[in-house]
Design an enzyme around this catalytic site. Sequence first.
Site, short mmCIF file in Angstrom:
data_model
loop_
_atom_site.label_atom_id
_atom_site.label_comp_id
_atom_site.label_asym_id
_atom_site.label_seq_id
_atom_site.Cartn_x
_atom_site.Cartn_y
_atom_site.Cartn_z
N GLU A 81 27.33 19.80 -35.85
CA GLU A 81 27.12 20.42 -37.17
C GLU A 81 27.18 21.94 -37.13
OE1 GLU A 81 24.78 17.99 -40.20
OE2 GLU A 81 23.39 18.23 -38.53
N HIS A 100 19.30 25.28 -38.86
CA HIS A 100 19.48 24.01 -39.55
C HIS A 100 18.46 23.04 -38.97
CE1 HIS A 100 20.73 20.21 -41.01
NE2 HIS A 100 21.13 19.81 -39.83
N HIS A 102 15.63 19.39 -39.68
CA HIS A 102 15.24 18.18 -40.41
C HIS A 102 13.72 18.19 -40.57
CE1 HIS A 102 18.85 16.53 -37.89
NE2 HIS A 102 19.28 17.27 -38.89
N HIS A 170 18.60 14.74 -45.68
CA HIS A 170 19.00 15.24 -44.36
C HIS A 170 18.04 16.31 -43.84
CE1 HIS A 170 22.64 16.86 -41.82
NE2 HIS A 170 21.50 17.04 -41.22
MN MN Z 1 21.38 17.79 -39.22
#
Ligand code: MN
Length: 241
Positions: A81, A100, A102, A170
């Site tokens: 990603e 990034h 979660h 996500h």
């Molecule tokens: Mn992710």
Amino acid sequence: MASTPLADPALLRDLVIANRILAREGVLDAFGHVSVRHPERPDQYIISRSCGPELVTEDDLQCFTLTGEQVAGNPQPPYAERAIHGAIYEARPEVQAICHNHSPSTIPYGVTGVPLRPIYHMAALLGTEVPIWDIADDFGDTDLLVKTMEQGRSLARTLGPRRVALMRGHGSVVAGRTLREVVICCVYMEQNARLQAQALALGEVRYLSPGEIARMSEALTAPLSSERAWSTWRRRAGFAD
Ligand code: MN
């Protein structure tokens, strides 16, 4: 494997520390990542290879162009990603660091229509509005992973000029001018999300006003606060002074 450092060793050290702090504070687990723009080459960024953030060392770091081609660093497989990072650096010249994640307590706000908003001063860096990017809007049924620049750019458009955007089903992205700003925002985003759910269960919530958010954001990004947080969390993540 890298014989010459990818950048100033102090910056690489800070990127390793940011990985360990975000893991220790419950923002990242085996997944999620944090990057920094290359200080001398603004069209490149530095990030770990595909590796659990709490395991990251300087030897794991890799350097990429904004479109995700590797130019230096560890030869092992990269994060799938990484387009998230390249697309946001491309759209936001002032952004120097990105996470990034979660972060678990934030996930409900991406799927219920209940907006994530600061309920206490420490979470002011969330800003006045946290938008939600839904990958299905542009790309239909996917595995929800951001694997192409087209997907990354779609996410960057939803983020716009803000610091934080949620990703439906996500996680989120957090973009800032320094690694410390991103780490502080992430840690208190997770805490705010948990506290906001508790507050909503009790009754009507009074959120921070836009003026309070602006003033406290200044305080949180000032060196006195950001160094205090960083030095505390880096010790808790296992780094001796
Ligand atoms: Mn992710």
